[in-house]
Design a protein around this motif. Structure first.
Motif, PDB file in Angstrom:
ATOM      1  N   LEU A 133      -5.617  -5.399  -4.479  1.00  0.00           N
ATOM      2  CA  LEU A 133      -5.699  -4.517  -3.315  1.00  0.00           C
ATOM      3  C   LEU A 133      -6.907  -3.586  -3.412  1.00  0.00           C
ATOM      4  O   LEU A 133      -7.585  -3.331  -2.419  1.00  0.00           O
ATOM      5  CB  LEU A 133      -4.417  -3.705  -3.174  1.00  0.00           C
ATOM      6  CG  LEU A 133      -3.160  -4.482  -2.782  1.00  0.00           C
ATOM      7  CD1 LEU A 133      -1.955  -3.558  -2.778  1.00  0.00           C
ATOM      8  CD2 LEU A 133      -3.336  -5.149  -1.443  1.00  0.00           C
ATOM      9  N   GLY A 134      -7.178  -3.091  -4.606  1.00  0.00           N
ATOM     10  CA  GLY A 134      -8.340  -2.222  -4.800  1.00  0.00           C
ATOM     11  C   GLY A 134      -9.645  -2.944  -4.523  1.00  0.00           C
ATOM     12  O   GLY A 134     -10.566  -2.386  -3.916  1.00  0.00           O
ATOM     13  N   LEU A 192       0.820  -1.213   0.000  1.00  0.00           N
ATOM     14  CA  LEU A 192       0.000   0.000   0.000  1.00  0.00           C
ATOM     15  C   LEU A 192       0.855   1.266   0.000  1.00  0.00           C
ATOM     16  O   LEU A 192       0.507   2.256  -0.639  1.00  0.00           O
ATOM     17  CB  LEU A 192      -0.931  -0.002   1.214  1.00  0.00           C
ATOM     18  CG  LEU A 192      -2.071  -1.011   1.154  1.00  0.00           C
ATOM     19  CD1 LEU A 192      -2.838  -1.031   2.467  1.00  0.00           C
ATOM     20  CD2 LEU A 192      -3.005  -0.721   0.002  1.00  0.00           C
ATOM     21  N   CYS A 233       3.569  -0.756  -7.796  1.00  0.00           N
ATOM     22  CA  CYS A 233       3.037  -2.125  -7.855  1.00  0.00           C
ATOM     23  C   CYS A 233       2.547  -2.443  -9.262  1.00  0.00           C
ATOM     24  O   CYS A 233       2.211  -1.559 -10.046  1.00  0.00           O
ATOM     25  CB  CYS A 233       1.876  -2.289  -6.878  1.00  0.00           C
ATOM     26  SG  CYS A 233       2.357  -2.249  -5.160  1.00  0.00           S
ATOM     27  N   TRP A 274       2.143   1.965  -3.693  1.00  0.00           N
ATOM     28  CA  TRP A 274       1.019   1.713  -4.602  1.00  0.00           C
ATOM     29  C   TRP A 274       1.388   1.970  -6.059  1.00  0.00           C
ATOM     30  O   TRP A 274       1.051   1.195  -6.949  1.00  0.00           O
ATOM     31  CB  TRP A 274      -0.158   2.579  -4.172  1.00  0.00           C
ATOM     32  CG  TRP A 274      -1.353   2.495  -5.052  1.00  0.00           C
ATOM     33  CD1 TRP A 274      -1.659   3.315  -6.094  1.00  0.00           C
ATOM     34  CD2 TRP A 274      -2.409   1.533  -4.982  1.00  0.00           C
ATOM     35  NE1 TRP A 274      -2.842   2.932  -6.668  1.00  0.00           N
ATOM     36  CE2 TRP A 274      -3.322   1.838  -6.004  1.00  0.00           C
ATOM     37  CE3 TRP A 274      -2.662   0.459  -4.168  1.00  0.00           C
ATOM     38  CZ2 TRP A 274      -4.471   1.107  -6.215  1.00  0.00           C
ATOM     39  CZ3 TRP A 274      -3.813  -0.275  -4.377  1.00  0.00           C
ATOM     40  CH2 TRP A 274      -4.697   0.049  -5.392  1.00  0.00           C
ATOM     41  N   LYS A 275       2.091   3.062  -6.332  1.00  0.00           N
ATOM     42  CA  LYS A 275       2.367   3.443  -7.716  1.00  0.00           C
ATOM     43  C   LYS A 275       3.373   2.528  -8.394  1.00  0.00           C
ATOM     44  O   LYS A 275       3.373   2.410  -9.615  1.00  0.00           O
ATOM     45  CB  LYS A 275       2.863   4.884  -7.769  1.00  0.00           C
ATOM     46  CG  LYS A 275       1.786   5.874  -7.409  1.00  0.00           C
ATOM     47  CD  LYS A 275       2.268   7.293  -7.543  1.00  0.00           C
ATOM     48  CE  LYS A 275       1.143   8.250  -7.169  1.00  0.00           C
ATOM     49  NZ  LYS A 275       1.544   9.640  -7.284  1.00  0.00           N
ATOM     50  N   THR A 281      -1.583  -6.469  -8.826  1.00  0.00           N
ATOM     51  CA  THR A 281      -1.555  -6.147  -7.399  1.00  0.00           C
ATOM     52  C   THR A 281      -2.499  -5.005  -7.085  1.00  0.00           C
ATOM     53  O   THR A 281      -3.224  -5.034  -6.087  1.00  0.00           O
ATOM     54  CB  THR A 281      -0.122  -5.789  -6.964  1.00  0.00           C
ATOM     55  OG1 THR A 281       0.729  -6.877  -7.273  1.00  0.00           O
ATOM     56  CG2 THR A 281      -0.061  -5.488  -5.494  1.00  0.00           C
ATOM     57  N   ARG A 282      -2.516  -3.992  -7.930  1.00  0.00           N
ATOM     58  CA  ARG A 282      -3.427  -2.857  -7.693  1.00  0.00           C
ATOM     59  C   ARG A 282      -4.887  -3.287  -7.768  1.00  0.00           C
ATOM     60  O   ARG A 282      -5.706  -2.831  -6.991  1.00  0.00           O
ATOM     61  CB  ARG A 282      -3.155  -1.753  -8.704  1.00  0.00           C
ATOM     62  CG  ARG A 282      -1.951  -0.942  -8.324  1.00  0.00           C
ATOM     63  CD  ARG A 282      -1.880   0.301  -9.139  1.00  0.00           C
ATOM     64  NE  ARG A 282      -0.600   0.259  -9.833  1.00  0.00           N
ATOM     65  CZ  ARG A 282      -0.346   0.833 -10.975  1.00  0.00           C
ATOM     66  NH1 ARG A 282      -1.265   1.537 -11.585  1.00  0.00           N
ATOM     67  NH2 ARG A 282       0.833   0.748 -11.518  1.00  0.00           N
TER      68      ARG A 282
END
Length: 119
Positions: free
Chosen positions: A98-99, A84, A90, A87-88, A94-95
């Motif tokens: 996680l989202g 987290l 990843c 984030w940018k 993965t985003r």
């Protein structure tokens, strides 16, 4: 097609069918989400395969030197927090994962507190 002026019996029947459908969906999602770990295993499998940041965390020793970090900054113990924070950097998979879990958690928090049906 619904008649223009439905009888009370038809309205009750429709309401019961809607309630049974939503009840079934809530119970099924609760069973699948809480008693079946397959969803979480699959997400963990994708994260381990697709995320290079997690592979770099595995190669780091378990007892890092405290001189490497500035004073007051703690090393995150949870690898999800590392993802987290970065984030940018990843991967897209993965985003998305996680989202999905963050959105599910936030919607559940907001809707459950307002007594709306959420599992």
């Amino acid at each position: 097609m619904w008649p223009l002026n439905p009888s009370r019996k038809e309205v009750v029947r429709f309401a019961v069918r809607c309630r049974v459908l939503t009840l079934m969906l809530q119970v099924l999602t609760r069973f699948l989400g809480s008693s079946t770990p397959v969803v979480y295993w699959f997400a963990a499998h994708l994260l381990q395969d697709q995320e290079p940041l997690l592979r770099s965390l595995e190669s780091v020793s378990t007892t890092p030197c405290s001189e490497d970090f500035p004073p007051g900054q703690k090393l995150p113990r949870n690898s999800i927090m590392v993802l987290l924070y970065n984030w940018k950097t990843c991967s897209a998979v993965t985003r998305y994962i996680l989202g999905y879990f963050l959105t599910y958690w936030l919607l559940g928090l907001l809707l459950h507190c307002n007594f709306l049906p959420w599992t």
